[in-house]
Write an enzyme that holds these catalytic residues in place. Structure first.
Site, mmCIF file in Angstrom:
data_model
loop_
_atom_site.group_PDB
_atom_site.id
_atom_site.type_symbol
_atom_site.label_atom_id
_atom_site.label_comp_id
_atom_site.label_asym_id
_atom_site.label_seq_id
_atom_site.Cartn_x
_atom_site.Cartn_y
_atom_site.Cartn_z
ATOM 1 N N ASP A 158 0.674 -1.104 0.033
ATOM 2 C CA ASP A 158 -0.022 -0.103 -0.026
ATOM 3 C C ASP A 158 0.986 1.283 -0.023
ATOM 4 O O ASP A 158 0.437 2.292 0.562
ATOM 5 C CB ASP A 158 -1.055 0.137 1.200
ATOM 6 C CG ASP A 158 -1.906 -1.415 1.144
ATOM 7 O OD1 ASP A 158 -2.210 -1.547 0.091
ATOM 8 O OD2 ASP A 158 -2.089 -1.869 2.320
ATOM 9 N N GLY B 111 -4.791 -4.293 -3.762
ATOM 10 C CA GLY B 111 -5.620 -3.492 -3.994
ATOM 11 C C GLY B 111 -4.713 -2.031 -4.634
ATOM 12 O O GLY B 111 -4.316 -1.297 -3.704
HETATM 13 P P1 GDP Z 1 -0.788 0.178 -3.558
HETATM 14 O O1 GDP Z 1 -1.216 -1.066 -3.059
HETATM 15 O O2 GDP Z 1 0.610 0.519 -3.213
HETATM 16 O O3 GDP Z 1 -1.051 0.645 -5.043
HETATM 17 O O4 GDP Z 1 -1.373 1.357 -2.720
HETATM 18 P P2 GDP Z 1 -3.135 1.509 -2.197
HETATM 19 O O5 GDP Z 1 -3.723 2.008 -3.547
HETATM 20 O O6 GDP Z 1 -3.399 0.412 -1.541
HETATM 21 O O7 GDP Z 1 -2.819 2.863 -1.189
HETATM 22 C C1 GDP Z 1 -2.412 4.004 -1.455
HETATM 23 C C2 GDP Z 1 -3.354 5.231 -1.174
HETATM 24 O O8 GDP Z 1 -2.812 6.444 -1.152
HETATM 25 C C3 GDP Z 1 -4.540 5.220 -2.443
HETATM 26 O O9 GDP Z 1 -5.661 5.579 -1.705
HETATM 27 C C4 GDP Z 1 -3.849 6.277 -3.259
HETATM 28 O O10 GDP Z 1 -4.672 7.003 -4.118
HETATM 29 C C5 GDP Z 1 -3.285 7.341 -2.127
HETATM 30 N N1 GDP Z 1 -2.039 7.779 -2.547
HETATM 31 C C6 GDP Z 1 -0.981 7.425 -3.412
HETATM 32 N N2 GDP Z 1 -0.094 8.550 -3.473
HETATM 33 C C7 GDP Z 1 -0.693 9.504 -2.600
HETATM 34 C C8 GDP Z 1 -0.012 10.904 -2.282
HETATM 35 O O11 GDP Z 1 1.125 10.971 -2.562
HETATM 36 N N3 GDP Z 1 -0.667 11.515 -1.531
HETATM 37 C C9 GDP Z 1 -2.015 11.128 -0.816
HETATM 38 N N4 GDP Z 1 -2.416 11.834 0.017
HETATM 39 N N5 GDP Z 1 -2.281 9.805 -1.277
HETATM 40 C C10 GDP Z 1 -1.653 9.358 -2.143
HETATM 41 P P1 IMO Z 2 -0.958 -4.484 -2.273
HETATM 42 O O1 IMO Z 2 -0.596 -4.868 -3.553
HETATM 43 C C1 IMO Z 2 -1.070 -4.649 2.148
HETATM 44 C C2 IMO Z 2 -1.249 -8.698 3.856
HETATM 45 C C3 IMO Z 2 -2.429 -9.137 4.352
HETATM 46 C C4 IMO Z 2 -1.776 -10.286 5.434
HETATM 47 C C5 IMO Z 2 -0.429 -10.798 4.722
HETATM 48 C C6 IMO Z 2 -1.141 -12.225 4.059
HETATM 49 O O2 IMO Z 2 -2.149 -3.286 -2.247
HETATM 50 O O3 IMO Z 2 0.331 -3.370 -1.608
HETATM 51 P P2 IMO Z 2 -2.615 -12.841 1.887
HETATM 52 O O4 IMO Z 2 -4.076 -12.544 1.725
HETATM 53 O O5 IMO Z 2 -1.599 -12.234 1.039
HETATM 54 O O6 IMO Z 2 -2.442 -14.151 2.457
HETATM 55 O O7 IMO Z 2 -2.405 -12.041 3.219
HETATM 56 O O8 IMO Z 2 -0.362 -9.789 3.677
HETATM 57 N N1 IMO Z 2 -1.344 -8.011 2.332
HETATM 58 C C7 IMO Z 2 -1.198 -6.809 1.922
HETATM 59 N N2 IMO Z 2 -0.925 -5.805 2.595
HETATM 60 N N3 IMO Z 2 -1.199 -4.460 0.811
HETATM 61 C C8 IMO Z 2 -1.411 -5.580 -0.027
HETATM 62 O O9 IMO Z 2 -1.295 -5.700 -1.285
HETATM 63 C C9 IMO Z 2 -1.551 -6.920 0.630
HETATM 64 N N4 IMO Z 2 -1.699 -8.074 0.044
HETATM 65 C C10 IMO Z 2 -1.535 -8.948 1.152
HETATM 66 O O10 IMO Z 2 -3.075 -8.026 5.169
HETATM 67 O O11 IMO Z 2 -1.220 -9.441 6.433
HETATM 68 MG MG MG Z 3 -2.967 -1.512 -1.725
#
Ligand code: GDP
Ligand code: IMO
Ligand code: MG
Length: 424
Positions: A13, A40
């Site tokens: 994330d 996600g």
């Molecule tokens: P990913 O799994 O690495 O693609 O990250 P996620 O999408 O799960 O979580 C990142 C969150 O931060 C999302 O809601 C993005 O829209 C948001 N985001 C990404 N870059 C920035 C940033 O520079 N500033 C802020 N405020 N939000 C960001």
């Molecule tokens: P993105 O790509 C954050 C975490 C779960 C749990 C562990 C194992 O959005 O960064 P799983 O379902 O993979 O067997 O769960 O890994 N986890 C993540 N945490 N971002 C993700 O994906 C994750 N995908 C799995 O919360 O701790």
């Molecule tokens: Mg994510």
């Protein structure tokens, strides 16, 4: 630059979706190499927000071909639903999505097993998407692959054999009812018609693209500290999000990788269980969660929040071979008077020389902090590094110095344009 690998440098994330979407402008292909619908990845375009679980984050650029590689575990129901959502939103994916014939399938019983195992006292806090059990079957050599969907007889035979064994486990170990083999065969045979147009030998496709000089972005899911080999085992996911996973997960040679970009959040978050040395269980952690909207993009769970951990990041940079970083969510720190960064780990009064590989030690260490002044001003509209307040620039420089990394880009908001390129 043939293959640029994008890795999550922390616990996932970090903002990989935003960065991959942004970098796609100058690429030809975006390929996911591991994980599944546990990911996600959020992409914000104008007022619209999209969350992708399986489809690569380059899909919003019409010139990009998206590849789901052999290393990904695919839940066909999740894939179909994601394709449907994109089509409804007016995104044309025809001819732009390729799915590896060698990728393994997530079956309903994988999700069921994931959920049963999570009821035990040593639960991991998984996303419940069946990821672990699907990879277990892959490595046990009893998995069902995408290619098996193409031959009804093969699919029925393999499913029957696999489910027979699973039913023993369900009934005898867990006291659950048997799975209905015929219902699953019927359901998965239906996917054949829907998924057929996307299936191909993606490794051959990518290697041909490399020959033609095309630029490929390999999009990692999760993060280095969730890597099954290098992360905080057993509190990890069941694949290799680290850069090495890109080669095995796509069938491309290591020599084709010329750039490894680490996506680094300006603070730390973690979803699920497991050690988190810099976790903040106080009001500061709560403020980070609220200001950073730190709730899971897949499960909606509140993310655990904490200070930036330079020790963990330095380790991550080492095992990934990170050539440069993108620091995201810097704007989330706008409101803080001061910002702590963990610069070392102490165990029994002694500084550790490296990131501990076992959970017990990680749970016992004491983080040592250095405090940096906050900038107390909104930075989301800055578009050049020099426009940022001096304290922000110092913080960015400190993160680079403390982790032996080079900062390439900083992100100051979720949208594409809220981005500052520091070094071309
Ligand atoms: P990913 O799994 O690495 O693609 O990250 P996620 O999408 O799960 O979580 C990142 C969150 O931060 C999302 O809601 C993005 O829209 C948001 N985001 C990404 N870059 C920035 C940033 O520079 N500033 C802020 N405020 N939000 C960001
Ligand atoms: P993105 O790509 C954050 C975490 C779960 C749990 C562990 C194992 O959005 O960064 P799983 O379902 O993979 O067997 O769960 O890994 N986890 C993540 N945490 N971002 C993700 O994906 C994750 N995908 C799995 O919360 O701790
Ligand atoms: Mg994510």
């Amino acid at each position: 630059m043939p293959v640029q690998v994008i890795v999550g440098a922390q616990w996932g994330d970090e903002g990989k979706g935003k960065v991959v979407d942004m970098l796609s402008e100058r690429a030809d292909i975006v390929a996911r190499y591991q994980g599944g619908a546990n990911a996600g990845h959020t992409v914000c375009i104008g007022e619209k927000t999209y969350i992708l679980h399986l489809i690569p984050s380059g899909i919003f650029h019409n010139h990009i071909t998206c590849v789901i590689g052999n290393g990904v575990v695919i839940d066909p129901a999740a894939l179909m639903s994601e394709i449907g959502q994109l089509q409804q939103a007016g995104i044309n994916i025809t001819g732009r999505l390729l799915v590896s014939h060698n990728a393994h399938l997530i079956m309903p019983y994988h999700k069921q097993l994931d959920s049963i195992r999570e009821q035990s006292s040593n639960k991991i806090g998984t996303t419940g998407r069946g990821i672990g059990p699907a990879y277990i079957d892959k490595f046990m050599r009893v998995g069902i692959r995408i290619v098996d969907l193409l031959d009804r007889d093969v699919l029925a035979k393999k499913l029957k054999a696999s489910i027979e064994e699973k039913n023993q486990i369900f009934t005898k170990v867990y006291g659950e009812t048997k799975i209905d083999v015929d219902a699953i065969i019927a359901e998965y045979q239906e996917f054949d018609k829907k998924i057929d147009e996307y299936i191909t030998d993606t490794s051959a496709y990518l290697n041909q693209a490399l020959k033609e000089g095309k630029k490929i972005i390999a999009e990692g899911a999760q993060g280095a500290l969730l890597d099954v080999d290098h992360g905080t085992y057993p509190y990890v996911t069941s694949s290799n999000p680290t850069s090495g996973g890109a080669c095995t997960g796509l069938g491309i040679p290591p020599t084709s990788v010329t750039d490894v970009v680490g996506i680094v959040k300006a603070y730390s978050t973690r979803v699920g269980n497991g050690p988190f040395p810099t976790e903040l269980l106080d009001n500061t952690g709560e403020r980070l969660r609220t200001l950073g909207h730190e709730f899971g993009a897949t499960t909606g769970r509140p993310r655990r929040c904490g200070s930036f951990d330079a020790v963990a990041l330095k380790y991550s940079a080492l095992i990934n071979g990170i050539s440069r970083t993108v620091i995201t969510k810097l704007d989330v720190l706008d409101a803080f008077d001061e910002i702590n960064v963990c610069v070392g780990y102490e165990l029994n009064g002694k500084r550790l020389k490296s990131f501990p590989s076992d959970v017990k030690t990680l749970e016992q260490i004491h983080p040592v902090y250095e405090t940096f002044p906050g900038w107390k001003t909104p930075i989301s509209s800055a578009r050049t590094f020099s426009e940022l307040p001096a304290a922000t620039r110092s913080y960015v420089q400190a993160l680079a110095d403390l982790t032996d990394t080079k900062t390439w880009i900083v992100s100051v908001g979720p949208r594409r344009d809220q981005t500052i390129v520091i070094n071309q």
